[in-house]
Design an enzyme around this catalytic site. Sequence first.
Site, PDB file in Angstrom:
ATOM      1  N   GLU A 167       0.858  -1.195   0.000  1.00 39.62           N
ATOM      2  CA  GLU A 167       0.000   0.000   0.000  1.00 39.62           C
ATOM      3  C   GLU A 167       0.890   1.240   0.000  1.00 39.62           C
ATOM      4  OE1 GLU A 167      -3.876   1.942   2.218  1.00 39.62           O
ATOM      5  OE2 GLU A 167      -3.029   0.089   2.986  1.00 39.62           O
TER       6      GLU A 167
ATOM      7  N   LYS B 118      -3.489 -14.142  18.381  1.00 38.47           N
ATOM      8  CA  LYS B 118      -3.866 -13.891  16.991  1.00 38.47           C
ATOM      9  C   LYS B 118      -5.379 -13.916  16.759  1.00 38.47           C
ATOM     10  CE  LYS B 118       0.587 -15.799  15.790  1.00 38.47           C
ATOM     11  NZ  LYS B 118       1.339 -16.965  15.350  1.00 38.47           N
TER      12      LYS B 118
END
Length: 353
Positions: free
Chosen positions: A37, A168
């Site tokens: 990005e 996670k």
Amino acid sequence: MTDTHTTAGVPMRWVGPVRISGNVATTETEVPLATFESPLWPSVRRGAKVSRLVDGGIVATLVDERMTRSVFVKARDAQTAYMAALEVDARFDELREVVRGCGRFTELVGFRHEITADLLFLRFEFTTGDASGHNMATLAADAILAHLLKAIPGISYGSISGNYCTDKKATAINGILGRGKNVVTELLVPRDVVRDVLRTSATAVAELNVRKNMVGTLLAGGIRSANAHYANMLLAFYLATGQDAANIVEGSQGVTVAEDRDGDLYFSCTLPNLIVGTVGNGKGLEFVEENLTRLGCRAEREPGENARRLAVIAAATVLCGELSLMAAQTNPGELMRAHVRLERENATTRIGG
């Protein structure tokens, strides 16, 4: 079928420098960000510029650190599970000695329990030196579990991982109790810098933060989180410094606060789950070694200090990107114009135009 080993190349750039002060480090450093990005680089760069225009820069305060691993055992009934929990508490000093036998950098600092039906969940909390500590915590929890199964009657093995850690996954318990490094970053931006560099006002940013990050996240059902895009900066920083990238799931939990203080902008990002380390898996890669060295996280320091330094740099990087994006979103069309312009520039560069 044989395994093949290839390298996945992710574009990386150094941006900044970012000015940081606080209870861990006082430094001015560029930061490495590995991402596809591309608009993230100039966005963080703008936030970093703001940090250099403020006395002391971004004040980063490390308020806690602990890696967790939960186990669970099955008891004869809920009362037996309750008595077992009391026994674990009574044996805490004994369990600390068990953990010390697992490695010189692992220390048991706390535990919490939860009982559901005849199941006893135990969430153990450790400090792990300069390592993020996943494997160290699991090794220690495994030793504790084996010890408890021998010492406490009426319980049997359930699992070495009971999902009460939580690893996670975005959960309330991590947001409340923390997992990894808990860092609060703050910046007080003078009104002229808000106007000239961020092209907005303190009032506009503060109002957007309430309406977007607070109300919008509430409506979306967010879990202990109210921010625009912590995950973007964390993933880029984690990939560049050899971290377990999946830990951005809990790492991206956090709260952005913005206040108009007589035209100046108070801006803060709280990150309770920064899971980073400077030793361990992923740190032996040449580019990671170079990046950690350049960040000043390879110096001879007391155990844990390099990891703390890395954590506050990561947290300051998050603030830079969060501040820049929030400022951009106060202006109609600015975010999309920046994306289109930067992506076209990168496309032109790739084809040699």
